[in-house]
Write an enzyme that holds these catalytic residues in place. Structure first.
Site, PDB file in Angstrom:
ATOM      1  N   HIS A  66      -6.933  -4.670  11.187  1.00 29.71           N
ATOM      2  CA  HIS A  66      -5.966  -5.270  10.243  1.00 29.71           C
ATOM      3  C   HIS A  66      -4.557  -4.836  10.658  1.00 29.71           C
ATOM      4  O   HIS A  66      -3.645  -5.652  10.768  1.00 29.71           O
ATOM      5  CB  HIS A  66      -6.312  -4.810   8.829  1.00 29.71           C
ATOM      6  N   HIS A 108       0.819  -1.222   0.000  1.00 34.39           N
ATOM      7  CA  HIS A 108       0.000   0.000   0.000  1.00 34.39           C
ATOM      8  C   HIS A 108       0.854   1.274   0.000  1.00 34.39           C
ATOM      9  O   HIS A 108       0.346   2.364  -0.204  1.00 34.39           O
ATOM     10  CB  HIS A 108      -0.937   0.014   1.219  1.00 34.39           C
TER      11      HIS A 108
HETATM   12 ZN   LIG Z   1      -2.632  -4.708   4.568  1.00 31.90          ZN
END
Ligand SMILES: [Zn+2]
Length: 255
Positions: free
Chosen positions: A115, A62
């Site tokens: 997460h 990300h």
């Molecule tokens: Zn992740």
């Protein structure tokens, strides 16, 4: 107020990076750049100059393109305050309940730990767009690497409360595998069965299943439905959404 123009760029195995463009100011953002070259090329094709990167969390798939895109464009990197030390090149830190002005548009920021502990989501209310990284997936949710079931359920509950017409732009194409699990949780859910079939058809034709509306998620995503008595009864946890969510998440981890 002008709406965002949103382009989805598939990268790596199953990641989606988003280019978002606000036409009035010409602000152009990249949400969660895994890598740089295909994103820079896509922006160039559109004739957009990248002004921002918006990160949802620190994982390398990300943020891996952060520095290269910043070096190429001089853009501003926005990311979670709680994870400032893990976001490469971060310039602007944002957190729960804050608003970030993106050109003539506004992103409302939610802390959504679970997460990862610093995960955030960006909601562009005017454009009916939610960028939720690896927190909410279509018919699924992210693995709990750094958070507890209670945290993740609270995080998902914040997203559940958004308008049902909100489009969910998640960061991975996991929908088909999620659907296969979801039908085992709710084998009688007609909307879920129909959606799973439609997803199979879309994937067979190589189509992206993302985005979908939050309303569809509320009807078919078992991880958003842990507050329903039927799912709680199946999990042996009547009246306990957190325990029900935890049980479904555990089952998915071993599915
Ligand atoms: Zn992740």
């Amino acid at each position: 107020m002008s709406e965002l123009v949103i382009r989805q760029i598939p990268v790596l195995k199953d990641n989606y990076v988003y280019l978002i463009h606000e036409p009035q100011s010409r602000a152009t953002g990249v949400v969660d750049p895994s890598v740089a070259p295909p994103i820079l090329e896509a922006a160039q094709r559109e004739g957009w100059r990248i002004t921002h990167i918006l990160n949802t969390h620190h994982h390398n798939d990300h943020t891996g393109g952060n520095r290269e895109i910043k070096e190429a464009t001089g853009c501003i990197i926005v990311g979670p305050r709680a994870d400032r030390d893990r976001i490469p090149g971060i310039d602007v830190e944002v957190g729960d309940g804050e608003t970030y002005e993106f050109g003539a548009e506004k992103a409302h920021v939610f802390d959504v730990p679970g997460h990862t502990r610093g995960h955030i989501a960006y909601h562009f209310a005017n454009s009916r767009a939610l960028f939720c990284g690896d927190t909410l997936f279509l018919m699924g949710c992210g693995r709990l690497f750094e958070g507890t079931p209670q945290q993740m359920w609270q995080s998902l509950s914040k997203l559940k409360a958004l308008p049902p017409e909100t489009r969910v732009f998640c960061a991975h194409e996991y929908t088909q595998a999620n659907a296969r699990f979801a039908v085992t949780v709710e084998p009688q859910n007609a909307a879920l069965i129909a959606r799973a079939k439609h997803v199979d058809e879309m994937r067979a034709q190589g189509q992206s299943t993302v985005p979908a509306s939050l309303g569809e998620e509320l009807a078919t995503n078992p991880f958003l439905r842990a507050d329903l008595p039927a799912l709680q009864a199946d999990a042996g946890a009547p009246g306990d959404a957190v325990a029900t969510f935890a049980a479904i998440r555990r089952r998915k981890d071993n599915f």
